[in-house]
Design a protein around this motif. Structure first.
Motif, PDB file in Angstrom:
ATOM      1  N   GLY A  85       0.804  -1.211   0.000  1.00 14.70           N
ATOM      2  CA  GLY A  85       0.000   0.000   0.000  1.00 14.70           C
ATOM      3  C   GLY A  85       0.839   1.263   0.000  1.00 14.70           C
ATOM      4  N   ARG A  86       1.892   1.256   0.821  1.00 15.84           N
ATOM      5  CA  ARG A  86       2.762   2.432   0.898  1.00 15.84           C
ATOM      6  C   ARG A  86       3.554   2.624  -0.393  1.00 15.84           C
ATOM      7  NH1 ARG A  86       3.866   0.353   5.852  1.00 15.84           N
ATOM      8  NH2 ARG A  86       5.946  -0.323   5.242  1.00 15.84           N
ATOM      9  N   ALA A  87       4.151   1.552  -0.894  1.00 12.31           N
ATOM     10  CA  ALA A  87       5.002   1.660  -2.079  1.00 12.31           C
ATOM     11  C   ALA A  87       4.199   2.027  -3.326  1.00 12.31           C
ATOM     12  CB  ALA A  87       5.748   0.353  -2.306  1.00 12.31           C
ATOM     13  N   LEU A  88       2.992   1.497  -3.430  1.00 15.49           N
ATOM     14  CA  LEU A  88       2.164   1.749  -4.611  1.00 15.49           C
ATOM     15  C   LEU A  88       1.225   2.937  -4.421  1.00 15.49           C
ATOM     16  CD1 LEU A  88       1.419  -1.981  -5.440  1.00 15.49           C
ATOM     17  CD2 LEU A  88       2.964  -0.444  -6.669  1.00 15.49           C
ATOM     18  N   ARG A  89       1.237   3.487  -3.215  1.00 15.43           N
ATOM     19  CA  ARG A  89       0.399   4.643  -2.871  1.00 15.43           C
ATOM     20  C   ARG A  89      -1.079   4.374  -3.117  1.00 15.43           C
ATOM     21  NH1 ARG A  89       4.327   9.472  -5.070  1.00 15.43           N
ATOM     22  NH2 ARG A  89       6.001   9.018  -3.633  1.00 15.43           N
ATOM     23  N   VAL A  90      -1.534   3.256  -2.596  1.00 18.86           N
ATOM     24  CA  VAL A  90      -2.957   2.917  -2.660  1.00 18.86           C
ATOM     25  C   VAL A  90      -3.418   2.573  -1.254  1.00 18.86           C
ATOM     26  CG1 VAL A  90      -2.913   2.091  -5.040  1.00 18.86           C
ATOM     27  CG2 VAL A  90      -2.505   0.473  -3.190  1.00 18.86           C
ATOM     28  N   SER A  91      -4.705   2.801  -1.001  1.00 14.95           N
ATOM     29  CA  SER A  91      -5.249   2.417   0.294  1.00 14.95           C
ATOM     30  C   SER A  91      -6.546   1.669   0.045  1.00 14.95           C
ATOM     31  CB  SER A  91      -5.478   3.636   1.180  1.00 14.95           C
ATOM     32  OG  SER A  91      -6.374   4.520   0.553  1.00 14.95           O
ATOM     33  N   GLY A  92      -6.859   0.816   0.938  1.00 11.05           N
ATOM     34  CA  GLY A  92      -8.045  -0.013   0.782  1.00 11.05           C
ATOM     35  C   GLY A  92      -7.651  -1.475   0.820  1.00 11.05           C
ATOM     36  N   GLN A  93      -8.530  -2.284   0.291  1.00 10.58           N
ATOM     37  CA  GLN A  93      -8.315  -3.724   0.303  1.00 10.58           C
ATOM     38  C   GLN A  93      -7.332  -4.113  -0.793  1.00 10.58           C
ATOM     39  OE1 GLN A  93     -12.081  -5.636   0.178  1.00 10.58           O
ATOM     40  NE2 GLN A  93     -11.276  -7.622   0.788  1.00 10.58           N
ATOM     41  N   LEU A  94      -6.318  -4.911  -0.451  1.00 10.52           N
ATOM     42  CA  LEU A  94      -5.317  -5.361  -1.406  1.00 10.52           C
ATOM     43  C   LEU A  94      -5.426  -6.867  -1.585  1.00 10.52           C
ATOM     44  CD1 LEU A  94      -2.183  -3.379  -0.161  1.00 10.52           C
ATOM     45  CD2 LEU A  94      -3.817  -2.719  -1.922  1.00 10.52           C
ATOM     46  N   ASP A  95      -5.387  -7.296  -2.835  1.00 11.49           N
ATOM     47  CA  ASP A  95      -5.450  -8.724  -3.156  1.00 11.49           C
ATOM     48  C   ASP A  95      -4.135  -9.125  -3.805  1.00 11.49           C
ATOM     49  OD1 ASP A  95      -6.011 -11.292  -3.961  1.00 11.49           O
ATOM     50  OD2 ASP A  95      -7.526 -10.724  -5.435  1.00 11.49           O
ATOM     51  N   ILE A  96      -3.349  -9.955  -3.120  1.00  9.78           N
ATOM     52  CA  ILE A  96      -2.060 -10.374  -3.669  1.00  9.78           C
ATOM     53  C   ILE A  96      -2.105 -11.783  -4.236  1.00  9.78           C
ATOM     54  CG2 ILE A  96      -0.742  -8.860  -2.136  1.00  9.78           C
ATOM     55  CD1 ILE A  96       0.050 -11.474  -0.629  1.00  9.78           C
ATOM     56  N   SER A  97      -3.294 -12.356  -4.402  1.00  7.36           N
ATOM     57  CA  SER A  97      -3.394 -13.744  -4.859  1.00  7.36           C
ATOM     58  C   SER A  97      -2.780 -13.958  -6.242  1.00  7.36           C
ATOM     59  CB  SER A  97      -4.843 -14.222  -4.826  1.00  7.36           C
ATOM     60  OG  SER A  97      -5.638 -13.432  -5.682  1.00  7.36           O
ATOM     61  N   ALA A  98      -2.922 -12.993  -7.163  1.00  9.29           N
ATOM     62  CA  ALA A  98      -2.335 -13.135  -8.499  1.00  9.29           C
ATOM     63  C   ALA A  98      -0.812 -13.161  -8.411  1.00  9.29           C
ATOM     64  CB  ALA A  98      -2.795 -11.997  -9.406  1.00  9.29           C
ATOM     65  N   LEU A  99      -0.256 -12.341  -7.553  1.00  9.63           N
ATOM     66  CA  LEU A  99       1.190 -12.307  -7.353  1.00  9.63           C
ATOM     67  C   LEU A  99       1.675 -13.589  -6.682  1.00  9.63           C
ATOM     68  CD1 LEU A  99       3.838 -10.767  -7.506  1.00  9.63           C
ATOM     69  CD2 LEU A  99       3.195  -9.600  -5.395  1.00  9.63           C
ATOM     70  N   ASP A 100       0.923 -14.053  -5.708  1.00  7.08           N
ATOM     71  CA  ASP A 100       1.236 -15.300  -5.011  1.00  7.08           C
ATOM     72  C   ASP A 100       1.264 -16.471  -5.997  1.00  7.08           C
ATOM     73  OD1 ASP A 100       1.924 -16.703  -2.756  1.00  7.08           O
ATOM     74  OD2 ASP A 100      -0.110 -16.813  -1.961  1.00  7.08           O
ATOM     75  N   LYS A 101       0.253 -16.534  -6.851  1.00  4.02           N
ATOM     76  CA  LYS A 101       0.149 -17.608  -7.842  1.00  4.02           C
ATOM     77  C   LYS A 101       1.300 -17.534  -8.848  1.00  4.02           C
ATOM     78  CE  LYS A 101      -3.995 -18.525  -8.678  1.00  4.02           C
ATOM     79  NZ  LYS A 101      -5.387 -18.480  -9.107  1.00  4.02           N
ATOM     80  N   TYR A 102       1.656 -16.326  -9.259  1.00  2.39           N
ATOM     81  CA  TYR A 102       2.758 -16.134 -10.201  1.00  2.39           C
ATOM     82  C   TYR A 102       4.068 -16.660  -9.604  1.00  2.39           C
ATOM     83  CZ  TYR A 102       6.316 -13.804 -13.012  1.00  2.39           C
ATOM     84  OH  TYR A 102       7.414 -13.547 -13.791  1.00  2.39           O
ATOM     85  N   LEU A 103       4.345 -16.310  -8.359  1.00  2.00           N
ATOM     86  CA  LEU A 103       5.575 -16.755  -7.712  1.00  2.00           C
ATOM     87  C   LEU A 103       5.588 -18.266  -7.502  1.00  2.00           C
ATOM     88  CD1 LEU A 103       6.256 -13.939  -5.094  1.00  2.00           C
ATOM     89  CD2 LEU A 103       7.292 -14.262  -7.337  1.00  2.00           C
ATOM     90  N   GLU A 104       4.419 -18.827  -7.186  1.00  2.00           N
ATOM     91  CA  GLU A 104       4.299 -20.279  -7.022  1.00  2.00           C
ATOM     92  C   GLU A 104       4.646 -20.992  -8.323  1.00  2.00           C
ATOM     93  OE1 GLU A 104       0.568 -22.491  -5.774  1.00  2.00           O
ATOM     94  OE2 GLU A 104       0.943 -21.121  -4.088  1.00  2.00           O
ATOM     95  N   ASN A 105       4.057 -20.526  -9.432  1.00  2.91           N
ATOM     96  CA  ASN A 105       4.301 -21.134 -10.733  1.00  2.91           C
ATOM     97  C   ASN A 105       5.755 -20.955 -11.158  1.00  2.91           C
ATOM     98  OD1 ASN A 105       1.672 -21.980 -10.974  1.00  2.91           O
ATOM     99  ND2 ASN A 105       1.029 -20.192 -12.157  1.00  2.91           N
ATOM    100  N   ARG A 106       6.310 -19.817 -10.869  1.00  3.93           N
ATOM    101  CA  ARG A 106       7.706 -19.540 -11.230  1.00  3.93           C
ATOM    102  C   ARG A 106       8.642 -20.486 -10.468  1.00  3.93           C
ATOM    103  NH1 ARG A 106      11.991 -15.863 -10.108  1.00  3.93           N
ATOM    104  NH2 ARG A 106      12.820 -15.035 -12.035  1.00  3.93           N
ATOM    105  N   HIS A 107       8.322 -20.727  -9.210  1.00  2.00           N
ATOM    106  CA  HIS A 107       9.147 -21.612  -8.373  1.00  2.00           C
ATOM    107  C   HIS A 107       9.067 -23.060  -8.882  1.00  2.00           C
ATOM    108  CE1 HIS A 107      11.245 -23.065  -4.882  1.00  2.00           C
ATOM    109  NE2 HIS A 107      10.281 -23.921  -4.642  1.00  2.00           N
ATOM    110  N   GLU A 108       7.881 -23.483  -9.314  1.00  2.00           N
ATOM    111  CA  GLU A 108       7.711 -24.856  -9.804  1.00  2.00           C
ATOM    112  C   GLU A 108       8.491 -25.101 -11.090  1.00  2.00           C
ATOM    113  OE1 GLU A 108       3.543 -25.463 -10.251  1.00  2.00           O
ATOM    114  OE2 GLU A 108       3.169 -25.422  -8.093  1.00  2.00           O
ATOM    115  N   HIS A 109       8.637 -24.080 -11.917  1.00  2.00           N
ATOM    116  CA  HIS A 109       9.294 -24.240 -13.210  1.00  2.00           C
ATOM    117  C   HIS A 109      10.794 -23.987 -13.179  1.00  2.00           C
ATOM    118  CE1 HIS A 109       5.060 -23.756 -14.418  1.00  2.00           C
ATOM    119  NE2 HIS A 109       5.394 -24.664 -15.306  1.00  2.00           N
ATOM    120  N   SER A 110      11.331 -23.660 -12.006  1.00  2.00           N
ATOM    121  CA  SER A 110      12.776 -23.408 -11.950  1.00  2.00           C
ATOM    122  C   SER A 110      13.537 -24.542 -11.332  1.00  2.00           C
ATOM    123  CB  SER A 110      13.066 -22.117 -11.208  1.00  2.00           C
ATOM    124  OG  SER A 110      12.474 -22.088  -9.948  1.00  2.00           O
TER     125      SER A 110
END
Length: 110
Positions: A85-110
Motif C-alpha cells: 500500500g505504501r510503495a504503490l500509494r494505494v489504500s483499501g483492500q489489497l489482493d495479492i493472490s495473483a502475485l502469489d500464484k505467479y511466484l508459485e508457478n515460477r518456483h515450480e518451473h525453476s
C-alpha cells in the motif's frame, strides 16, 4: 608556486544499470533481478475499491510500480510490513493472490 604535473582526469562515466529496492527485505539490487508489481483498481460492486497486486515481469504495465525479489519470503515480509500500500500509494483492500500464484508457478518451473 608549485605546478601539478600529474592531474587526475576522471574516467568517462558509463551508464549504469538501474538499482531498485525490494519492498520485502529492503535490499537494493539491480532492477533486472527484481520483479516489478503494480496495483490494478477493481470495482467490487458495493462502492468500495479492491486493488489487485499483479506481477509485471515485462515492466510495461501502466501505473506506479514497486519492486520485489521474486521469492515468497520477500512477498510475505512485504505483506506483513504492509509495504504494498505504501510503495504503490494505494489504500483499501489489497489482493495479492495473483502475485502469489505467479511466484508459485515460477518456483515450480525453476
Amino acid at each position: 608556486m608549485s605546478e601539478r604535473t600529474t592531474e587526475q582526469v576522471p574516467a568517462p562515466q558509463r551508464r549504469s544499470a538501474p538499482v531498485r529496492t525490494c519492498i520485502g527485505c529492503r535490499k537494493r539490487e539491480l532492477a533486472v533481478d527484481l520483479l516489478r508489481v503494480v496495483a490494478q483498481d477493481c470495482e467490487t460492486g458495493d462502492g468500495s475499491h479492491l486493488f489487485v497486486i499483479v506481477p509485471d515481469p515485462r515492466r510495461r504495465l501502466p501505473g506506479r510500480g514497486a519492486w520485489l525479489h521474486p521469492v515468497s519470503v520477500c512477498l510475505r515480509t512485504a505483506e506483513r510490513r504492509r509495504a504494498f500500500g505504501r510503495a504503490l500509494r494505494v489504500s483499501g483492500q489489497l489482493d495479492i493472490s495473483a502475485l502469489d500464484k505467479y511466484l508459485e508457478n515460477r518456483h515450480e518451473h525453476s
